[in-house]
Motif scaffolding. Structure first.
Motif, PDB file in Angstrom:
ATOM      1  N   ARG A  94      45.695  65.212  -0.059  1.00 26.52           N
ATOM      2  CA  ARG A  94      45.993  66.647  -0.209  1.00 26.52           C
ATOM      3  C   ARG A  94      45.389  67.446   0.947  1.00 26.52           C
ATOM      4  NH1 ARG A  94      42.966  68.724  -4.862  1.00 26.52           N
ATOM      5  NH2 ARG A  94      41.420  69.255  -3.301  1.00 26.52           N
ATOM      6  N   HIS A  95      44.159  67.104   1.320  1.00 29.37           N
ATOM      7  CA  HIS A  95      43.454  67.809   2.404  1.00 29.37           C
ATOM      8  C   HIS A  95      44.205  67.649   3.726  1.00 29.37           C
ATOM      9  CE1 HIS A  95      40.035  69.403   4.628  1.00 29.37           C
ATOM     10  NE2 HIS A  95      40.024  68.328   5.388  1.00 29.37           N
ATOM     11  N   VAL A  96      44.611  66.431   4.039  1.00 28.24           N
ATOM     12  CA  VAL A  96      45.319  66.176   5.296  1.00 28.24           C
ATOM     13  C   VAL A  96      46.652  66.918   5.315  1.00 28.24           C
ATOM     14  CG1 VAL A  96      46.467  64.385   6.661  1.00 28.24           C
ATOM     15  CG2 VAL A  96      44.163  63.995   5.764  1.00 28.24           C
ATOM     16  N   GLN A  97      47.366  66.896   4.193  1.00 31.17           N
ATOM     17  CA  GLN A  97      48.640  67.621   4.126  1.00 31.17           C
ATOM     18  C   GLN A  97      48.423  69.118   4.303  1.00 31.17           C
ATOM     19  OE1 GLN A  97      50.452  66.470   0.436  1.00 31.17           O
ATOM     20  NE2 GLN A  97      50.890  64.405   1.154  1.00 31.17           N
ATOM     21  N   TRP A  98      47.408  69.662   3.651  1.00 32.43           N
ATOM     22  CA  TRP A  98      47.124  71.094   3.747  1.00 32.43           C
ATOM     23  C   TRP A  98      46.748  71.472   5.178  1.00 32.43           C
ATOM     24  CZ3 TRP A  98      42.913  74.263   4.855  1.00 32.43           C
ATOM     25  CH2 TRP A  98      43.073  75.608   4.490  1.00 32.43           C
ATOM     26  N   MET A  99      45.901  70.659   5.816  1.00 31.06           N
ATOM     27  CA  MET A  99      45.499  70.943   7.192  1.00 31.06           C
ATOM     28  C   MET A  99      46.694  70.832   8.130  1.00 31.06           C
ATOM     29  SD  MET A  99      42.414  71.890   7.046  1.00 31.06           S
ATOM     30  CE  MET A  99      42.003  71.928   8.778  1.00 31.06           C
ATOM     31  N   GLY A 100      47.583  69.873   7.891  1.00 32.43           N
ATOM     32  CA  GLY A 100      48.780  69.737   8.718  1.00 32.43           C
ATOM     33  C   GLY A 100      49.690  70.938   8.597  1.00 32.43           C
ATOM     34  N   GLN A 101      49.855  71.439   7.380  1.00 33.60           N
ATOM     35  CA  GLN A 101      50.673  72.634   7.173  1.00 33.60           C
ATOM     36  C   GLN A 101      50.033  73.839   7.846  1.00 33.60           C
ATOM     37  OE1 GLN A 101      50.979  72.906   2.936  1.00 33.60           O
ATOM     38  NE2 GLN A 101      52.545  71.331   2.801  1.00 33.60           N
ATOM     39  N   LYS A 102      48.716  73.933   7.726  1.00 30.93           N
ATOM     40  CA  LYS A 102      47.991  75.047   8.318  1.00 30.93           C
ATOM     41  C   LYS A 102      48.117  75.012   9.844  1.00 30.93           C
ATOM     42  CE  LYS A 102      43.349  75.848   8.643  1.00 30.93           C
ATOM     43  NZ  LYS A 102      42.007  75.867   8.141  1.00 30.93           N
ATOM     44  N   SER A 103      47.986  73.820  10.418  1.00 32.62           N
ATOM     45  CA  SER A 103      48.084  73.679  11.875  1.00 32.62           C
ATOM     46  C   SER A 103      49.480  74.017  12.378  1.00 32.62           C
ATOM     47  CB  SER A 103      47.713  72.261  12.295  1.00 32.62           C
ATOM     48  OG  SER A 103      46.371  72.015  12.016  1.00 32.62           O
ATOM     49  N   SER A 104      50.487  73.575  11.650  1.00 34.08           N
ATOM     50  CA  SER A 104      51.848  73.820  12.101  1.00 34.08           C
ATOM     51  C   SER A 104      52.247  75.280  11.952  1.00 34.08           C
ATOM     52  CB  SER A 104      52.844  72.929  11.366  1.00 34.08           C
ATOM     53  OG  SER A 104      52.899  73.266   9.993  1.00 34.08           O
ATOM     54  N   SER A 105      51.550  75.998  11.072  1.00 32.71           N
ATOM     55  CA  SER A 105      51.864  77.429  10.908  1.00 32.71           C
ATOM     56  C   SER A 105      51.148  78.272  11.951  1.00 32.71           C
ATOM     57  CB  SER A 105      51.503  77.906   9.508  1.00 32.71           C
ATOM     58  OG  SER A 105      50.092  77.965   9.349  1.00 32.71           O
ATOM     59  N   GLY A 106      50.270  77.639  12.752  1.00 31.54           N
ATOM     60  CA  GLY A 106      49.583  78.362  13.820  1.00 31.54           C
ATOM     61  C   GLY A 106      48.424  79.217  13.344  1.00 31.54           C
ATOM     62  N   SER A 107      47.871  78.935  12.173  1.00 34.09           N
ATOM     63  CA  SER A 107      46.775  79.756  11.656  1.00 34.09           C
ATOM     64  C   SER A 107      45.419  79.109  11.880  1.00 34.09           C
ATOM     65  CB  SER A 107      46.991  80.059  10.174  1.00 34.09           C
ATOM     66  OG  SER A 107      46.976  78.850   9.434  1.00 34.09           O
ATOM     67  N   ALA A 108      45.207  78.492  13.013  1.00 33.93           N
ATOM     68  CA  ALA A 108      43.941  77.823  13.293  1.00 33.93           C
ATOM     69  C   ALA A 108      42.761  78.779  13.253  1.00 33.93           C
ATOM     70  CB  ALA A 108      44.001  77.138  14.665  1.00 33.93           C
ATOM     71  N   ALA A 109      42.998  80.042  13.505  1.00 38.29           N
ATOM     72  CA  ALA A 109      41.891  80.997  13.487  1.00 38.29           C
ATOM     73  C   ALA A 109      41.403  81.268  12.077  1.00 38.29           C
ATOM     74  CB  ALA A 109      42.331  82.313  14.128  1.00 38.29           C
ATOM     75  N   ASN A 110      42.208  80.907  11.076  1.00 38.86           N
ATOM     76  CA  ASN A 110      41.841  81.166   9.689  1.00 38.86           C
ATOM     77  C   ASN A 110      41.421  79.868   9.020  1.00 38.86           C
ATOM     78  OD1 ASN A 110      41.476  82.479   7.322  1.00 38.86           O
ATOM     79  ND2 ASN A 110      43.644  82.582   6.780  1.00 38.86           N
ATOM     80  N   SER A 111      40.439  79.161   9.592  1.00 37.19           N
ATOM     81  CA  SER A 111      40.113  77.807   9.162  1.00 37.19           C
ATOM     82  C   SER A 111      38.917  77.728   8.231  1.00 37.19           C
ATOM     83  CB  SER A 111      39.864  76.936  10.389  1.00 37.19           C
ATOM     84  OG  SER A 111      38.765  77.452  11.104  1.00 37.19           O
ATOM     85  N   GLY A 112      38.587  78.773   7.519  1.00 35.74           N
ATOM     86  CA  GLY A 112      37.340  78.795   6.777  1.00 35.74           C
ATOM     87  C   GLY A 112      37.263  78.082   5.457  1.00 35.74           C
ATOM     88  N   ASN A 113      38.330  77.772   4.762  1.00 39.09           N
ATOM     89  CA  ASN A 113      38.151  77.346   3.393  1.00 39.09           C
ATOM     90  C   ASN A 113      38.215  75.866   3.099  1.00 39.09           C
ATOM     91  OD1 ASN A 113      37.667  79.884   2.552  1.00 39.09           O
ATOM     92  ND2 ASN A 113      39.774  80.319   1.955  1.00 39.09           N
ATOM     93  N   ARG A 114      38.839  75.048   3.887  1.00 35.37           N
ATOM     94  CA  ARG A 114      39.023  73.673   3.475  1.00 35.37           C
ATOM     95  C   ARG A 114      38.656  72.632   4.520  1.00 35.37           C
ATOM     96  NH1 ARG A 114      42.962  72.070  -0.872  1.00 35.37           N
ATOM     97  NH2 ARG A 114      43.191  73.953  -2.069  1.00 35.37           N
TER      98      ARG A 114
END
Length: 115
Positions: A94-114
């Motif tokens: 779940r963590h890897v999938q969530w991080m992959g979605q986050k990375s592909s959406s370009g929100s690397a600056a909002n990396s605080g929660n997981r």
């Protein structure tokens, strides 16, 4: 699981009030769960990603920085410490999938929660 003692050495990153200590614990977490793979190229690639990630983290560091919650990291470590590989695997997936979605959406600056 043969030896859960190796997972006892990683502290909860939330216990670190400064950004450098948090980054070191975050790196230790990833290293300890990946080391048993015995895949040197993977470990080198992850180390390289941590270097880039740390540069990004430190470049945006502010005096009022607060450690991210790292819910997934805590859940993975707790499962590994108790020898429950199935739960650790599910949370990691779940963590890897969530991080992959986050990375592909370009929100690397909002990396605080997981991370």
């Amino acid at each position: 699981m043969k030896n859960t003692a190796q997972y006892q050495s990683v502290d909860d990153p939330r216990n670190n009030a400064d950004v450098q200590a948090w980054e070191e614990e975050n790196r230790a977490f990833h290293r300890i769960i990946l080391s048993p793979s015995n895949m040197p190229r993977l470990l080198r690639a992850i180390d390289d990603l941590h270097v880039v990630s740390a540069r990004f983290l430190f470049s945006g560091w502010r005096a009022e920085w607060e450690a991210p919650t790292d819910r997934d990291h805590r859940a993975i470590l707790n499962a590994l410490r108790s020898g429950n590989v199935d739960i650790a695997t599910a949370v990691l997936s779940r963590h890897v999938q969530w991080m992959g979605q986050k990375s592909s959406s370009g929100s690397a600056a909002n990396s605080g929660n997981r991370s």
